[in-house]
Motif scaffolding. Structure first.
Motif, PDB file in Angstrom:
ATOM      1  N   ALA A  83      19.686  53.206  38.783  1.00  0.00           N
ATOM      2  CA  ALA A  83      18.541  52.325  38.598  1.00  0.00           C
ATOM      3  C   ALA A  83      17.645  52.805  37.459  1.00  0.00           C
ATOM      4  CB  ALA A  83      17.747  52.229  39.897  1.00  0.00           C
ATOM      5  N   GLU A  84      17.529  54.117  37.270  1.00  0.00           N
ATOM      6  CA  GLU A  84      16.696  54.680  36.209  1.00  0.00           C
ATOM      7  C   GLU A  84      17.390  54.694  34.855  1.00  0.00           C
ATOM      8  OE1 GLU A  84      14.148  58.140  38.364  1.00  0.00           O
ATOM      9  OE2 GLU A  84      16.329  58.353  38.436  1.00  0.00           O
ATOM     10  N   LEU A  85      18.712  54.658  34.838  1.00  0.00           N
ATOM     11  CA  LEU A  85      19.471  54.821  33.591  1.00  0.00           C
ATOM     12  C   LEU A  85      19.074  53.801  32.540  1.00  0.00           C
ATOM     13  CD1 LEU A  85      21.619  56.547  32.237  1.00  0.00           C
ATOM     14  CD2 LEU A  85      23.345  55.168  33.344  1.00  0.00           C
ATOM     15  N   PRO A  86      18.988  52.561  32.621  1.00  0.00           N
ATOM     16  CA  PRO A  86      19.620  51.699  33.614  1.00  0.00           C
ATOM     17  C   PRO A  86      21.099  51.521  33.284  1.00  0.00           C
ATOM     18  CG  PRO A  86      18.488  50.342  32.046  1.00  0.00           C
ATOM     19  CD  PRO A  86      18.255  51.782  31.623  1.00  0.00           C
ATOM     20  N   GLY A  87      21.874  51.211  34.304  1.00  0.00           N
ATOM     21  CA  GLY A  87      23.302  51.050  34.108  1.00  0.00           C
ATOM     22  C   GLY A  87      23.896  50.051  35.068  1.00  0.00           C
ATOM     23  N   SER A  88      25.124  49.668  34.790  1.00  0.00           N
ATOM     24  CA  SER A  88      25.843  48.716  35.626  1.00  0.00           C
ATOM     25  C   SER A  88      26.740  49.459  36.607  1.00  0.00           C
ATOM     26  CB  SER A  88      26.670  47.771  34.758  1.00  0.00           C
ATOM     27  OG  SER A  88      25.813  46.945  33.989  1.00  0.00           O
ATOM     28  N   LEU A  89      27.250  48.724  37.576  1.00  0.00           N
ATOM     29  CA  LEU A  89      28.027  49.297  38.665  1.00  0.00           C
ATOM     30  C   LEU A  89      29.375  48.594  38.754  1.00  0.00           C
ATOM     31  CD1 LEU A  89      27.939  51.133  41.236  1.00  0.00           C
ATOM     32  CD2 LEU A  89      27.004  49.172  42.446  1.00  0.00           C
ATOM     33  N   LEU A  90      30.433  49.376  38.888  1.00  0.00           N
ATOM     34  CA  LEU A  90      31.773  48.850  39.123  1.00  0.00           C
ATOM     35  C   LEU A  90      32.283  49.419  40.438  1.00  0.00           C
ATOM     36  CD1 LEU A  90      34.335  47.311  38.275  1.00  0.00           C
ATOM     37  CD2 LEU A  90      35.024  49.351  36.995  1.00  0.00           C
ATOM     38  N   LEU A  91      32.484  48.543  41.429  1.00  0.00           N
ATOM     39  CA  LEU A  91      33.011  48.952  42.731  1.00  0.00           C
ATOM     40  C   LEU A  91      34.525  48.830  42.714  1.00  0.00           C
ATOM     41  CD1 LEU A  91      30.501  47.017  45.000  1.00  0.00           C
ATOM     42  CD2 LEU A  91      30.519  49.480  44.539  1.00  0.00           C
ATOM     43  N   VAL A  92      35.208  49.897  43.127  1.00  0.00           N
ATOM     44  CA  VAL A  92      36.663  49.921  43.145  1.00  0.00           C
ATOM     45  C   VAL A  92      37.135  50.313  44.542  1.00  0.00           C
ATOM     46  CG1 VAL A  92      38.738  50.927  42.127  1.00  0.00           C
ATOM     47  CG2 VAL A  92      36.687  50.625  40.711  1.00  0.00           C
ATOM     48  N   PRO A  93      37.782  49.397  45.268  1.00  0.00           N
ATOM     49  CA  PRO A  93      38.316  49.779  46.577  1.00  0.00           C
ATOM     50  C   PRO A  93      39.418  50.813  46.382  1.00  0.00           C
ATOM     51  CG  PRO A  93      39.088  47.596  45.946  1.00  0.00           C
ATOM     52  CD  PRO A  93      38.120  48.032  44.890  1.00  0.00           C
TER      53      PRO A  93
END
Length: 164
Positions: A83-93
Motif C-alpha cells: 500500500a505504501e509502495l504503491p504497487g499492484s498485486l498478482l495472486l497465484v494459486p
C-alpha cells in the motif's frame, strides 16, 4: 510470520515475492485463440495455498496483512508495504505449497478440497480488489486449479513465507 491466535496449525500458506514486473498465463493457447495473460508492473506476487481447516473467517486478516506487511523495498531502500509502495498485486494459486515430503515423493493430504479452495480463492480476489483502489494500481489473479506459466522480473529474491 503471521499466525492465527490460539492455533499452531496454519490453514493458509502464502509466499510473497516482490517484483518489478510479473506476467501470468491464465489460459493456454489453443487452436482458436492465443494464450491469455495478466500482468502487473511493480508490486508483489502472492502464491496462495489453502489448507484443511481454512474458512472465509481468515480472509479479512489475511488481506490486511498481505497489503500492509512491510516486505517491499522502496527506491530509497526502506522496507514498505504494498500500500505504501504503491504497487499492484498478482495472486497465484499454488497448491504445491501444501505438500510434504514423504520418502522420495511429495504428498498433498493437507490441502483443502478443490471446490472449497476455489470458493476461498474467489473471495480472496474480491477482498483484495476492494482494498486496492488507488488509481493505476490493480489486482490480477491466476486461474484456480490450472497449471500456469509465470514470468517474473525482480531485483532480488525477496520472498517471504507467511502462514495464517
Amino acid at each position: 510470520m503471521a499466525g492465527r491466535s490460539g492455533c499452531a496449525t496454519p490453514v493458509v500458506r502464502t509466499i510473497l515475492q516482490q517484483c518489478l514486473q510479473a506476467r501470468l498465463q491464465v489460459k493456454p493457447q489453443d487452436e482458436q485463440q492465443p494464450a491469455q495473460w495478466v500482468q502487473i508492473e511493480r508490486g508483489m506476487v502472492v502464491y496462495v495455498c489453502f489448507l484443511k481447516g481454512a474458512t472465509e473467517d481468515i480472509l479479512p486478516k489475511m488481506v490486511s496483512t498481505l497489503l500492509n506487511v512491510r516486505v517491499c523495498e522502496s527506491p530509497s531502500g526502506k522496507m514498505v508495504s504494498l500500500a505504501e509502495l504503491p504497487g499492484s498485486l498478482l495472486l497465484v494459486p499454488q497448491a504445491t505449497l501444501g505438500g510434504k515430503a514423504k520418502g522420495r515423493t511429495v504428498q498433498y493430504h493437507d490441502n483443502i478440497p478443490k471446490e472449497d479452495g476455489l470458493r476461498l480463492y474467489s473471495c480472496l480476489e474480491a477482498l483484495c480488489s476492494q482494498e486496492v483502489t488507488a488509481p493505476g494500481l490493480s489486482v490480477q489473479h491466476g486461474t484456480y486449479g490450472n497449471r500456469q506459466v509465470l514470468h517474473i522480473q525482480t531485483d532480488g529474491p525477496h520472498a517471504h513465507l507467511l502462514e495464517f
